[in-house]
Design a protein around this motif. Structure first.
Motif, PDB file in Angstrom:
ATOM      1  N   LEU A  65       0.497  -2.054   0.050  1.00  0.00           N
ATOM      2  CA  LEU A  65       0.105  -0.613  -0.059  1.00  0.00           C
ATOM      3  C   LEU A  65       0.561   1.255   0.130  1.00  0.00           C
ATOM      4  CD1 LEU A  65      -2.660  -0.676   2.834  1.00  0.00           C
ATOM      5  CD2 LEU A  65      -2.861  -1.427   0.238  1.00  0.00           C
ATOM      6  N   THR A  66       0.168   2.470  -0.548  1.00  0.00           N
ATOM      7  CA  THR A  66       1.076   3.679  -0.757  1.00  0.00           C
ATOM      8  C   THR A  66      -0.499   4.461   0.522  1.00  0.00           C
ATOM      9  OG1 THR A  66      -0.424   4.196  -2.248  1.00  0.00           O
ATOM     10  CG2 THR A  66       2.090   3.192  -2.758  1.00  0.00           C
ATOM     11  N   PHE A  67       0.477   4.915   1.013  1.00  0.00           N
ATOM     12  CA  PHE A  67      -0.641   6.337   1.709  1.00  0.00           C
ATOM     13  C   PHE A  67       0.512   7.802   1.705  1.00  0.00           C
ATOM     14  CE2 PHE A  67       2.702   4.696   4.618  1.00  0.00           C
ATOM     15  CZ  PHE A  67       2.880   6.125   4.885  1.00  0.00           C
ATOM     16  N   ARG A  68      -1.271   8.782   1.779  1.00  0.00           N
ATOM     17  CA  ARG A  68      -0.690  10.180   1.821  1.00  0.00           C
ATOM     18  C   ARG A  68      -1.392  10.501   3.144  1.00  0.00           C
ATOM     19  NH1 ARG A  68      -4.870  13.522  -0.253  1.00  0.00           N
ATOM     20  NH2 ARG A  68      -6.388  11.802  -0.692  1.00  0.00           N
ATOM     21  N   LYS A  69      -0.549  11.460   3.908  1.00  0.00           N
ATOM     22  CA  LYS A  69      -1.191  12.323   4.954  1.00  0.00           C
ATOM     23  C   LYS A  69      -2.299  13.820   4.584  1.00  0.00           C
ATOM     24  CE  LYS A  69       1.951  10.409   8.200  1.00  0.00           C
ATOM     25  NZ  LYS A  69       2.314  10.263   9.388  1.00  0.00           N
ATOM     26  N   GLU A  70      -3.339  14.104   5.246  1.00  0.00           N
ATOM     27  CA  GLU A  70      -4.650  15.309   4.660  1.00  0.00           C
ATOM     28  C   GLU A  70      -4.446  15.518   6.086  1.00  0.00           C
ATOM     29  OE1 GLU A  70      -7.868  15.934   2.172  1.00  0.00           O
ATOM     30  OE2 GLU A  70      -5.935  15.909   0.676  1.00  0.00           O
TER      31      GLU A  70
END
Length: 92
Positions: A65-70
């Motif tokens: 998985l890849t992820f991004r924080k917002e």
């Protein structure tokens, strides 16, 4: 013989996908990427947020998985290239 690093990553991914809930998460993220924990929890019904968060962490650490924080949210997506290479079953 395969590269040792490739084999190590394959083992991590297979371990991650060896748990039925994680396999379901992978299929959900294949269908619709960029999902946060609360949305995935609704789709999985009987999985507590804390348990789901643990599963997502394991999958991200394996490279699947890849992820991004917002803000306070983390949005997860299936790494399609990694899935194609190590878990082509997900892509069918």
């Amino acid at each position: 013989m395969k590269d040792v690093t490739d084999m190590q990553q394959a083992v991590k991914i297979y371990k991650a996908l060896g748990e039925p809930t994680r396999l379901k998460i992978a299929f959900l993220l294949k269908e619709e990427s960029d999902q946060c924990c609360s949305v995935l929890s609704e789709k999985l019904n009987s999985v507590a947020i804390s348990t789901l968060s643990h599963h997502l962490k394991q999958m991200a650490e394996s490279g699947l998985l890849t992820f991004r924080k917002e803000g306070t949210f983390i949005y997860y997506s299936l790494d399609v290239e990694v899935a194609k290479k190590y878990a082509p079953y997900l892509m069918t």
